[in-house]
Design an enzyme around this catalytic site. Structure first.
Site, mmCIF file in Angstrom:
data_model
loop_
_atom_site.group_PDB
_atom_site.id
_atom_site.type_symbol
_atom_site.label_atom_id
_atom_site.label_comp_id
_atom_site.label_asym_id
_atom_site.label_seq_id
_atom_site.Cartn_x
_atom_site.Cartn_y
_atom_site.Cartn_z
ATOM 1 N N ILE A 114 69.472 61.339 -37.987
ATOM 2 C CA ILE A 114 68.262 60.550 -38.192
ATOM 3 C C ILE A 114 67.309 61.383 -39.029
ATOM 4 O O ILE A 114 66.992 62.518 -38.670
ATOM 5 C CB ILE A 114 67.605 60.166 -36.857
ATOM 6 C CG1 ILE A 114 68.559 59.302 -36.018
ATOM 7 C CG2 ILE A 114 66.292 59.424 -37.095
ATOM 8 C CD1 ILE A 114 68.018 58.939 -34.644
ATOM 9 N N CYS A 115 66.867 60.825 -40.151
ATOM 10 C CA CYS A 115 65.912 61.491 -41.039
ATOM 11 C C CYS A 115 66.481 62.835 -41.498
ATOM 12 O O CYS A 115 67.626 62.919 -41.934
ATOM 13 C CB CYS A 115 64.568 61.631 -40.324
ATOM 14 S SG CYS A 115 63.184 62.076 -41.396
ATOM 15 N N THR A 116 65.711 63.915 -41.372
ATOM 16 C CA THR A 116 66.161 65.215 -41.876
ATOM 17 C C THR A 116 67.140 65.907 -40.940
ATOM 18 O O THR A 116 67.517 67.055 -41.197
ATOM 19 C CB THR A 116 64.952 66.139 -42.144
ATOM 20 O OG1 THR A 116 64.144 66.206 -40.967
ATOM 21 C CG2 THR A 116 64.123 65.614 -43.312
#
Length: 328
Positions: A114-116
Site C-alpha cells: 500500500i502506497c510507499t
C-alpha cells in the site's frame, strides 16, 4: 481454513493504512452450504521484532502482538507505507532485520503493498522486471532507486498476479477490494464496500489527483455524460454522443474526461462494460450471448476477448469460478 493475511507493521507506519486490510479482509463473510456464515480471511498484524510497540507517524504507538514468525503462516502479506524506511527508501536496500523477517515468507505467497510500502517489495526483489505503482509524489524517486522496476505512476493499483502494488492511502482500499473481488467475486466485494461506505470500484487512476493549476471558472465536468452512458451500456455509444451530453466538442470532451477520470472515454466504457458483464455472470443464468448483449459488447466473441484481456479468463470459466464461490 480462511485465507491468512499478514500485515507487516514497520516503524513510522501510517495508522490509516495499517487498518485498511483489517477493515476490508476482516469483514469478508462467505456462506456455507447450510446457510451459516464464515470469515473468508484471517487477518493478523506482525512486526519484524518480537511482540511490542511499533511507532507510527502519529502521536501514538500500536501494540503488535505477533513477531516476524507470523510471516511464515501468510497466504498474503500486506506491507503498508512507513515514513521510517531508512536505507530502503534512500538506497533501495533492506536492513538486516527486515531482510531476515522477509526470508520467512513462503514461496508462492501473494505480496501486496500500500502506497510507499512498494519500496519494501522492490528492495526485496519482488518487483524486478515487473510493473508496479506507488504514490504519485514518490514515483520519480522510486524509479531512480529501482530502475529495474516498470513504474506506472498514473494507476490506482497494479495486479501482476502474485505481486500487487497500490498508489497512495485510499488506493489501498481499492486494491484490497479488488483482491476480495478476485478471490470471491463482485457480490462479496460490493457488500464490503457498502458496509465500508466506499465505492466498490473507482474510475481512472491517480493522475486525476496530481496537483495541477486550477481550472477556469467555466470548467464543466463530464459527470452527466458518464451517468448517461451507464444507463445505456447495452447500446452503441459513440464518443460524439457522450460529448453532446455536455455540449462540448469531441476534442474538448476527451481532454476534460481524461483530466477528471484519468483514462480515455473509450477505456472507461470498456471498464464499465467488463464490470457489468462480471455482475451478470455472477448473479444470473443468462446465456453468454445475452450477457454480451446486455453488457454492450454485442457478441460473445467480443465479450470473451475483453474479459480475457481484463481478467485473464473467458466468461464460462469466470462464471464457473464465481457462481460456485458465492456459496463459499
Amino acid at each position: 481454513m480462511p485465507h491468512r493475511v499478514v500485515v507487516l507493521a514497520l516503524d513510522g507506519l501510517l495508522p490509516f493504512e495499517l487498518g485498511i486490510p483489517q477493515r476490508i479482509f476482516g469483514r469478508s463473510i462467505g456462506t456455507e452450504a447450510d446457510g451459516t456464515a464464515r470469515k473468508l480471511y484471517d487477518v493478523v498484524t506482525c512486526s519484524i521484532r518480537p511482540p511490542g510497540p511499533v511507532r507510527t507517524d502519529a502521536d501514538f504507538a500500536v501494540l503488535v502482538e505477533h513477531g516476524p514468525e507470523a510471516l511464515a503462516t501468510a497466504d498474503t502479506v500486506v506491507v503498508p507505507a512507513s515514513y521510517e524506511l531508512g536505507p530502503v527508501f534512500e538506497e533501495g536496500r533492506l536492513t538486516d532485520e527486515l531482510a531476515a523477517a522477509l526470508t520467512l515468507v513462503r514461496p508462492g505467497t501473494r505480496m501486496v503493498s500500500i502506497c510507499t510500502g512498494s519500496y519494501v517489495l522492490a528492495a526485496a526483489g519482488y518487483l524486478d522486471g515487473r510493473p508496479a505503482t506507488t504514490h504519485w509524489s514518490s514515483a520519480d524517486h522510486f524509479q531512480r532507486v529501482f530502475p529495474q522496476v516498470r513504474v506506472d505512476p498514473d494507476v490506482l493499483f497494479i495486479d501482476d498476479g502474485d505481486v500487487l502494488t497500490s498508489a497512495g492511502v485510499a488506493a489501498g482500499i481499492d486494491l484490497c477490494l479488488h483482491l476480495v473481488r478476485r478471490d470471491h467475486g463482485a457480490a462479496v466485494a460490493n457488500e464490503i464496500a457498502r458496509r465500508t461506505v466506499v465505492p466498490p470500484h473507482r474510475d481512472g487512476g491517480q493522475a486525476q489527483y496530481i496537483h495541477r493549476p486550477l481550472p477556469e471558472p467555466q470548467f464543466a465536468t463530464t459527470t452527466a455524460a458518464r451517468a448517461w452512458a451507464l444507463a445505456r451500456l447495452e447500446r452503441p455509444i459513440l464518443l460524439r454522443d457522450m460529448a453532446e451530453q455536455e455540449a462540448m466538442s469531441v476534442r474538448t470532451f476527451t481532454r476534460r474526461f481524461r483530466e477528471e477520470v484519468g483514462i480515455s472515454p473509450g477505456q472507461w466504457l470498456t471498464q464499465q462494460r467488463v464490470e457489468r458483464a462480471r455482475q451478470l455472470l455472477e448473479s444470473t443464468d443468462l446465456s453468454i450471448d445475452q450477457v454480451a448483449r446486455d453488457a454492450g459488447f454485442g457478441t460473445a466473441t467480443s465479450l470473451r476477448q475483453h474479459l480475457q484481456a481484463a481478467l485473464g479468463v473467458p466468461p464460462t470459466a469466470y462464471r464457473r469460478t464465481f457462481r460456485s464461490s458465492a456459496d463459499v
